[in-house]
Design an enzyme around this catalytic site. Structure first.
Site, PDB file in Angstrom:
ATOM      1  CG  ASP A 290      31.153  37.141  24.761  1.00 32.42           C
ATOM      2  OD1 ASP A 290      30.413  37.573  25.674  1.00 32.42           O
ATOM      3  OD2 ASP A 290      30.685  36.641  23.720  1.00 32.42           O
TER       4      ASP A 290
HETATM    5  C1  BGC Z   1      27.377  36.889  24.674  1.00 31.05           C
HETATM    6  C2  BGC Z   1      27.545  38.353  24.379  1.00 31.05           C
HETATM    7  C3  BGC Z   1      26.889  39.181  25.449  1.00 31.05           C
HETATM    8  C4  BGC Z   1      27.465  38.789  26.794  1.00 31.05           C
HETATM    9  C5  BGC Z   1      26.914  39.601  27.946  1.00 31.05           C
HETATM   10  C6  BGC Z   1      27.741  36.542  26.088  1.00 31.05           C
HETATM   11  O1  BGC Z   1      27.393  35.234  26.402  1.00 31.05           O
HETATM   12  O2  BGC Z   1      28.147  36.141  23.762  1.00 31.05           O
HETATM   13  O3  BGC Z   1      26.991  38.647  23.125  1.00 31.05           O
HETATM   14  O4  BGC Z   1      27.053  40.549  25.188  1.00 31.05           O
HETATM   15  O5  BGC Z   1      27.183  37.423  27.015  1.00 31.05           O
HETATM   16  O6  BGC Z   1      25.615  39.295  28.225  1.00 31.05           O
END
Ligand code: BGC
Length: 755
Positions: A281
């Site tokens: 993530d």
């Molecule tokens: C979130 C994810 C997301 C990623 C990219 C993160 O902060 O937890 O769900 O896909 O950002 O935007």
């Protein structure tokens, strides 16, 4: 004979797959033999030049790094021109011309926005969910993308957690069915097609178990609990062939998911057979330092060795793996395995054949926000709404008379779409006011008053508005606004109050400790109720809210979540009876925050409470144990009656199966859909089981007066559970079959099944 044909068919498929794999292996091995160490590590690097940013860090020097072969994928940009421009640098200016993957958070639609996932789950309609993902994929690929950070399938039992809006609720069975529908919709059986997106199931794992519902918080649970309730939807996505997995921010059994070898290798790859790649993530690699796992070099090595293949934004892999290799902290093989998985994904997407696959400047105008897509969004939204209350058939409204349309969300395009709409444009959305005018026509007289700000709480307002102004503060005083709304109500036959949360009161980093309708709007509702006019609440919410007062005082409550681009039209369709609501909640609605966590598939205690007021039972002094609305609950404009459950057998052995049948009748005046739900309980087992678990559902349509038999075939598979050795099996004994309209209101029948 039939069996032989089936076997032959299977063998042919296996053979064809093996040949394809061999071709891919040869291609990837050949390419890797030409790559330098830096280029291999570069493939593991996922960057964002901006756009939708959810952390403190944004990648720097993106173009230059692409040129040097130090970027594997890019997210946060879209549109054929921009994608082509970036891809051109990779395939024309980098040494080995390796194409980039372009990803984005396409969560509930790309530009045609569907209801938030919690709303889509309330449809209990996997065909509709799949259709929405197919449309999202078509639009996103028309915008040059090839990878969606979706589906989000985190089981959540705590509505304080803002990201409950992004998932499918509290149940692993429903969550698994929806996870698979989403994967099918995005990937369309073949991620190389021009209009297919590779899906990415997230957040692996247990992210929804954040303590106290506080975002990014720690998670701690037993293995039995994970296997039984939290892991199944991720596994279902893997079984459906999801191409990638995103690791979560939280710890799993004490080790951050992003560096957790048991999770990413033992469970995901060895036990489940996952063959795709795992991405972290947003900066979850570098965040392991704050978790107490060491400096950037240490956590990057930990992540790689655990089985993480791609590092999102942290650039820990890019900047430390070479050093770790020279110091013997990772091996060449560790790097090669991860690099191979990324290149295989690109191969499967067909990007080596055509790096601009699906990228065509003519596509957006033809394929995005089309009339058909908007029509589908309206249909899905209508099916997602849940009628929580409808006294004396106040709904549907007549298309005549005077309506006082009040509330800060009544004439508000800005808050229709909900959270995570990176490429969505709220200005393309239909407000409730507009929808009512479109659907009700000129025979209805509408008096509009805003009545209240979404909130007057300065902290809540400031934090909700962090990414843009969703909560506006009117020049009029709160009392003046209420007075104007009351005047409008006094002139009307009925009040439609459109109230609830602003779009970004849920979603990432949007936990709330108080999950009621904000006070400014509650004050408005109280004043409206005092007029004596019937009040219909149209609710906007990204989570279950505490609605005890509203349930006691409003005549009707229609939960519309955040309905997406066509929300206003869909809401009006339901308010005026063009569509009879059929949604059912996929998460329990508590009476008060103090009951959280509250969910239907809980275990009994040794001292179950039977609402008899007895002392020394598992209960509260000040509130009942029951939720306000149980899992699976939702009303219709018509009424349904259920016969007793008929079982085809009550004594079974081994692999026999049985049929459980009910007759459902439409006893009201409207044609309507009903979701018939099957639960099973296992009162005696080697581990304490939940009071019941969802094991099946069927959605049926009934005309007034019509009856239908609904039959569920029950097999031993549905009796299985994880025992304390984590063995998935069933045990002989008595079982109870529950069939009904929601998790509380069921008819039951008992049976005995011996192994
Ligand atoms: C979130 C994810 C997301 C990623 C990219 C993160 O902060 O937890 O769900 O896909 O950002 O935007």
């Amino acid at each position: 004979m039939k069996k032989i044909f089936l076997l032959l068919g299977l063998l042919t498929t296996v053979y064809a797959q093996a040949q394809q794999d061999a071709k891919m292996n040869a291609f990837v091995s050949n390419l890797m033999s030409k790559m330098t160490l830096d280029e291999k590590i570069g493939q593991l690097n996922l960057v964002t030049p901006g756009g939708a940013v959810t952390g403190a860090v944004v990648s720097k020097g993106v173009d230059e790094n692409i040129r040097k072969g130090l970027v594997g994928g890019l997210f946060g940009i879209w549109g054929p021109e921009k994608v082509r421009q970036a891809q051109k640098i990779a395939v024309e200016n980098s040494r080995l011309h390796i194409p980039l993957i372009f990803g984005l958070d396409v969560i509930h639609g790309h530009k045609t926005i569907f209801p938030i996932p919690l709303g889509m789950a309330a449809t209990w309609d996997t065909m509709l969910v799949e259709k929405s993902a197919r449309i999202a994929a078509t639009e996103a690929t028309a915008d040059g993308l090839k990878w969606a950070f979706s589906p989000m399938v985190d089981i959540a039992r705590d509505p304080r957690w803002g990201r409950i809006s992004e998932g499918n609720g509290e149940d692993p069975y429903l969550g698994s069915k929806i996870a698979q529908a989403m994967v099918r919709g995005y990937q369309n059986g073949d991620v190389s097609k021009d209009n297919s997106l590779m899906a990415c199931v997230k957040h692996f794992a247990l992210y929804g178990g954040a303590e106290a519902g506080r975002e990014y918080n720690t998670v701690d649970m037993s293995r039995v609990q994970m296997y039984e309730y939290y892991l199944p939807p991720y596994k279902a996505a893997v079984d459906a062939g999801v191409g990638s997995v995103m690791s979560s921010f939280n710890v799993v059994d004490g080790i951050p998911a992003t560096g957790n070898k048991w999770l990413l290798t033992e469970l995901l790859r060895k036990q489940w057979g996952f063959k795709g790649f795992v991405v972290s993530d947003y900066t979850s690699v570098s965040e392991m330092t704050a978790h107490g796992m060491g400096d950037l070099q240490a956590v990057s090595a930990l992540a790689l060795k655990a089985g993480l293949d791609m590092d999102m934004v942290a650039e820990g892999f890019l900047n430390t793996l070479k050093k770790s290799l020279s110091e013997g902290k990772v091996t060449q093989q560790d790097i090669d395995v991860a690099c191979k998985r990324i290149l295989e994904a690109k191969y499967k997407m067909g990007l080596f054949e055509d790096p601009y696959r699906g990228v065509n400047e003519d596509r957006p105008a033809k394929e995005i926000l089309t009339d058909d897509n908007r029509k589908a969004a309206r249909e899905v939204a209508e099916h997602s709404f849940v009628l929580l209350k409808n006294d004396a058939q106040i709904l549907p409204l007549k298309k005549s008379g005077t309506i006082a349309l009040v509330g800060p969300l009544a004439d508000n395009q800005r808050n229709m779409l909900g959270t995570w709409v990176v490429a969505g444009d709220w200005q393309k959305s239909v407000s409730v006011m507009q929808g009512i005018r479109n659907v009700a026509g000129n025979n209805v007289n509408i008096i509009y008053e805003k009545g209240a700000n979404i909130t007057d709480d300065s902290l809540l307002k400031a934090r909700t508005n962090a990414l843009g102004v969703e909560v506006e503060t009117d020049k009029r005083s709160p009392q003046d606004m209420i007075n104007e709304a009351v005047d409008a109500a006094n002139k009307a036959d009925v009040v439609v109050a459109v109230v609830g949360e602003a779009a970004d009161m849920t979603g990432e980093s949007s936990s709330r400790s108080d999950i009621s309708i904000p006070e400014s709007q509650e004050n408005l509702l109280k004043a409206l109720v005092q007029t004596g006019k019937p009040v219909v609440i149209v609710l906007f919410n990204g989570r279950p809210l505490t609605l005890t007062w509203e349930n006691d005082h409003a005549k009707a409550i229609l939960d519309t979540w955040f309905g997406g681009t066509e929300a206003g039209n869909a809401i009006a369709d339901v308010l005026f009876g063009n569509y009879n609501p059929s949604g059912k909640i996929s998460t329990t609605f508590p009476r008060s925050v103090g009951q959280i966590p509250i969910y239907y598939n809980h275990k009994n205690t040794g001292r179950p409470f039977n609402n008899d007021g007895a002392k020394f039972k598992s209960s509260y002094l000040d509130i009942s144990n029951d939720p306000l609305y149980p899992f699976g609950y939702g009303l219709s404009y018509t009424t349904f009656s259920y016969s007793d459950v008929k079982l085809s057998k009550t004594k079974l052995k081994g692999n026999e199966t049985l049929n459980a049948t009910v007759t459902v009748s439409n006893t009201g005046k409207f044609a309507g859909e009903e979701t018939v739900q099957l639960y099973i309980s296992d009162p005696v087992a080697s581990v304490s089981r939940s009071v019941k678990d969802l094991k099946g559902f069927q959605k049926i349509m009934l005309q007034p007066g019509e009856s239908k038999e609904v039959t569920f075939t029950i097999t031993p598979e549905q009796l299985k559970f994880f025992n304390s050795d984590l063995k998935y099996d069933w045990e002989s004994g008595d079982f109870i079959v529950h069939i009904g309209t929601n998790s509380s209101d069921v008819k039951i029948a008992k049976l005995n099944w011996i192994k």
